[in-house]
Design an enzyme around this catalytic site. Sequence first.
Site, PDB file in Angstrom:
ATOM      1  N   CYS A 123       0.815  -1.225   0.000  1.00 30.08           N
ATOM      2  CA  CYS A 123       0.000   0.000   0.000  1.00 30.08           C
ATOM      3  C   CYS A 123       0.844   1.268   0.000  1.00 30.08           C
ATOM      4  O   CYS A 123       0.329   2.355  -0.243  1.00 30.08           O
ATOM      5  CB  CYS A 123      -0.940   0.022   1.196  1.00 30.08           C
ATOM      6  SG  CYS A 123      -2.065  -1.370   1.240  1.00 30.08           S
ATOM      7  N   HIS A 168      -2.882   7.320   2.737  1.00 27.86           N
ATOM      8  CA  HIS A 168      -3.437   6.073   2.206  1.00 27.86           C
ATOM      9  C   HIS A 168      -4.782   5.801   2.867  1.00 27.86           C
ATOM     10  O   HIS A 168      -4.894   5.797   4.097  1.00 27.86           O
ATOM     11  CB  HIS A 168      -2.449   4.938   2.476  1.00 27.86           C
ATOM     12  CG  HIS A 168      -3.030   3.583   2.243  1.00 27.86           C
ATOM     13  ND1 HIS A 168      -3.751   3.266   1.108  1.00 27.86           N
ATOM     14  CD2 HIS A 168      -3.015   2.453   3.013  1.00 27.86           C
ATOM     15  CE1 HIS A 168      -4.147   2.011   1.185  1.00 27.86           C
ATOM     16  NE2 HIS A 168      -3.724   1.498   2.329  1.00 27.86           N
ATOM     17  N   ASN A 210     -10.378   0.502   0.641  1.00 31.40           N
ATOM     18  CA  ASN A 210      -8.913   0.506   0.552  1.00 31.40           C
ATOM     19  C   ASN A 210      -8.500  -0.051  -0.813  1.00 31.40           C
ATOM     20  O   ASN A 210      -8.726  -1.229  -1.101  1.00 31.40           O
ATOM     21  CB  ASN A 210      -8.359  -0.364   1.692  1.00 31.40           C
ATOM     22  CG  ASN A 210      -6.845  -0.488   1.673  1.00 31.40           C
ATOM     23  OD1 ASN A 210      -6.195  -0.150   0.690  1.00 31.40           O
ATOM     24  ND2 ASN A 210      -6.293  -0.992   2.768  1.00 31.40           N
TER      25      ASN A 210
HETATM   26  N1  ACO Z   1     -18.030  -7.572  10.411  1.00 28.62           N
HETATM   27  C1  ACO Z   1     -18.481  -7.839  11.655  1.00 28.62           C
HETATM   28  N2  ACO Z   1     -17.645  -8.217  12.668  1.00 28.62           N
HETATM   29  C2  ACO Z   1     -16.326  -8.303  12.386  1.00 28.62           C
HETATM   30  C3  ACO Z   1     -15.811  -8.029  11.101  1.00 28.62           C
HETATM   31  C4  ACO Z   1     -16.718  -7.663  10.096  1.00 28.62           C
HETATM   32  N3  ACO Z   1     -16.323  -7.355   8.846  1.00 28.62           N
HETATM   33  N4  ACO Z   1     -14.474  -8.184  11.137  1.00 28.62           N
HETATM   34  C5  ACO Z   1     -14.153  -8.537  12.396  1.00 28.62           C
HETATM   35  N5  ACO Z   1     -15.284  -8.622  13.162  1.00 28.62           N
HETATM   36  C6  ACO Z   1     -15.414  -8.943  14.578  1.00 28.62           C
HETATM   37  C7  ACO Z   1     -14.244  -9.738  15.114  1.00 28.62           C
HETATM   38  O1  ACO Z   1     -14.449 -11.119  14.893  1.00 28.62           O
HETATM   39  C8  ACO Z   1     -14.282  -9.376  16.575  1.00 28.62           C
HETATM   40  O2  ACO Z   1     -15.296 -10.146  17.219  1.00 28.62           O
HETATM   41  P1  ACO Z   1     -15.083 -10.707  18.740  1.00 28.62           P
HETATM   42  O3  ACO Z   1     -14.960  -9.469  19.575  1.00 28.62           O
HETATM   43  O4  ACO Z   1     -16.337 -11.483  18.965  1.00 28.62           O
HETATM   44  O5  ACO Z   1     -13.832 -11.512  18.669  1.00 28.62           O
HETATM   45  C9  ACO Z   1     -14.767  -7.934  16.601  1.00 28.62           C
HETATM   46  O6  ACO Z   1     -15.384  -7.716  15.321  1.00 28.62           O
HETATM   47  C10 ACO Z   1     -13.647  -6.932  16.794  1.00 28.62           C
HETATM   48  O7  ACO Z   1     -12.611  -7.261  15.891  1.00 28.62           O
HETATM   49  P2  ACO Z   1     -11.290  -6.398  15.814  1.00 28.62           P
HETATM   50  O8  ACO Z   1     -10.409  -6.974  14.753  1.00 28.62           O
HETATM   51  O9  ACO Z   1     -10.705  -6.212  17.185  1.00 28.62           O
HETATM   52  O10 ACO Z   1     -11.905  -5.011  15.318  1.00 28.62           O
HETATM   53  P3  ACO Z   1     -11.195  -3.628  15.115  1.00 28.62           P
HETATM   54  O11 ACO Z   1     -11.910  -2.574  15.851  1.00 28.62           O
HETATM   55  O12 ACO Z   1      -9.706  -3.714  15.291  1.00 28.62           O
HETATM   56  O13 ACO Z   1     -11.474  -3.337  13.566  1.00 28.62           O
HETATM   57  C11 ACO Z   1     -10.312  -3.468  11.493  1.00 28.62           C
HETATM   58  C12 ACO Z   1     -10.989  -4.243  12.613  1.00 28.62           C
HETATM   59  C13 ACO Z   1     -11.349  -2.575  10.839  1.00 28.62           C
HETATM   60  C14 ACO Z   1      -9.781  -4.468  10.490  1.00 28.62           C
HETATM   61  C15 ACO Z   1      -9.171  -2.592  12.086  1.00 28.62           C
HETATM   62  O14 ACO Z   1      -8.350  -3.366  12.928  1.00 28.62           O
HETATM   63  C16 ACO Z   1      -8.323  -1.996  10.995  1.00 28.62           C
HETATM   64  O15 ACO Z   1      -8.761  -1.170  10.223  1.00 28.62           O
HETATM   65  N6  ACO Z   1      -7.046  -2.391  10.911  1.00 28.62           N
HETATM   66  C17 ACO Z   1      -6.157  -1.949   9.871  1.00 28.62           C
HETATM   67  C18 ACO Z   1      -6.487  -2.675   8.602  1.00 28.62           C
HETATM   68  C19 ACO Z   1      -5.700  -2.171   7.457  1.00 28.62           C
HETATM   69  O16 ACO Z   1      -5.666  -1.013   7.169  1.00 28.62           O
HETATM   70  N7  ACO Z   1      -5.034  -3.092   6.773  1.00 28.62           N
HETATM   71  C20 ACO Z   1      -4.277  -2.807   5.633  1.00 28.62           C
HETATM   72  C21 ACO Z   1      -5.151  -3.071   4.491  1.00 28.62           C
HETATM   73  S1  ACO Z   1      -4.911  -4.500   3.599  1.00 28.62           S
HETATM   74  C22 ACO Z   1      -3.882  -4.075   2.314  1.00 28.62           C
HETATM   75  O17 ACO Z   1      -2.796  -3.765   2.607  1.00 28.62           O
HETATM   76  C23 ACO Z   1      -4.370  -4.058   0.922  1.00 28.62           C
END
Ligand code: ACO
Length: 313
Positions: A111, A237, A267
Site C-alpha cells: 500500500c 493512504h 482501501n
Molecule cells: N463484520 C463484523 N464483525 C467483524 C468483522 C466484520 N467485517 N471483522 C471482524 N469482526 C469482529 C471480530 O471477529 C471481533 O469479534 P469478537 O470481539 O467477537 O472476537 C470484533 O469484530 C472486533 O474485531 P477487531 O479486529 O478487534 O476489530 P477492530 O476494531 O480492530 O477493527 C479493522 C478491525 C477494521 C480491520 C481494524 O483493525 C483496521 O482497520 N485495521 C487496519 C487494517 C488495514 O488497514 N489493513 C491494511 C489493508 S490491507 C492491504 O494492505 C491491501
Amino acid sequence: MTAAITGIGAALPERTVPNSYFEAIGSSDEWIVKRTGIRERRFLPEDGRLADLAVTAARTALRQAGRDAADLRHVVVATTTPDRTTPGLAVEVAARLGTPQAAAFDLHAACAGFVYALDHGTALIESGRARAVLVCGAEALTRITDPADRSTAVLLGDGAGAVVLTDLPDAPVAPAFHLASDGEHIGLLYADRHDRKLRMDGPEIFVHAVDKMSDATRRVLERCELTCDDVDLFVAHQANARIVKAVGKEIGVPPERLFLNVDRVANTSSASIPIALAHAQEDGRLGPSGVLGVAAFGAGITWGAGVLGWRLG
Ligand code: ACO
C-alpha cells in the site's frame, strides 16, 4: 529542477458494491461504517483488465498536464495485483498511451507503493533525467481477497489513479520524502504464494499504521522546515477513516485539510492516494496550486511520507 504534480486522473470499475453485500458473510453496514468509515467499493469483474483502468487514469492526467504521451520517458506503475505475472502493467500502459520506448516498470511496495513511486519520479526530474514522468497506482485487490473472510473482504476495493510529474521551476515547494520498511513484521499482513489471499492482524496493523505514517510525516516536515500549517491538503493512504483521522490528530492536521474518500472506494492499496487526489479535485478541495502532504503504509511493513507541490490547469 523541481518536480510537481501537474495532472491527475482516476478510473474505477463500473460495479459498485454496498456494505450490505457482506451480510452473507456475517458483517453489516453498521459494523463496517463504524469501524472503517467505508460505505461502498468498486469490484473489477473476474475477466476485467486493470490495464484498462490505468490507461484511462493516465490519459486524464496527461490531458490535464497538457502533455503528449510522447513527452514521457518514464512510466511507473505501483501495483501488487498486475494483470500478468510478467511482464508488468507499466509496459502495456506505456505502449497503449503511445510513449515510444519509455522506460516502464512496476513497483511493488504494497500500500506504500504510490509514495515510493512518487519519490522515484520526483528524483528522476530533479536529477535532470526526465522532464515528465507518469506515476500510476493500480490495484484489483479482489484478485487476492478471500471473499469468505469478513475481517479483510469488507475493507478492499479495485481502481486506478495517476499523476503526471513535470519540472516546475516555481513549484510551491521542493519535494521531500521519507521512506522506510521493517521486514520483521511480514507476518502482520501478507498473501503467500500458495494461498494467494491477504491475511492480516488488523488491530496490530492499525497501531503500526498510525505510528509509522505520523513519524514519517513529522520527519519530512522537519527536513523541509515546514509545519502542518504549510500543507494545504494532506492525503494519506485510505485504509480506514479511523486510521487517517488518528494520523491527522497525531501530527496536528485540522479536519478541513485532511482528505477522506474511503467511504466511496474502500482501501485500494497503491491506487488509493491518486484516486483520492482525483476525488479531491472533483470536490473542489485542490485549488490551482498548493502544497500536498502524502503518507502511506502497507504490507512488509513498508511506509513513507512526502511533501510536493501541485499546479493544475
Ligand atoms: N463484520 C463484523 N464483525 C467483524 C468483522 C466484520 N467485517 N471483522 C471482524 N469482526 C469482529 C471480530 O471477529 C471481533 O469479534 P469478537 O470481539 O467477537 O472476537 C470484533 O469484530 C472486533 O474485531 P477487531 O479486529 O478487534 O476489530 P477492530 O476494531 O480492530 O477493527 C479493522 C478491525 C477494521 C480491520 C481494524 O483493525 C483496521 O482497520 N485495521 C487496519 C487494517 C488495514 O488497514 N489493513 C491494511 C489493508 S490491507 C492491504 O494492505 C491491501
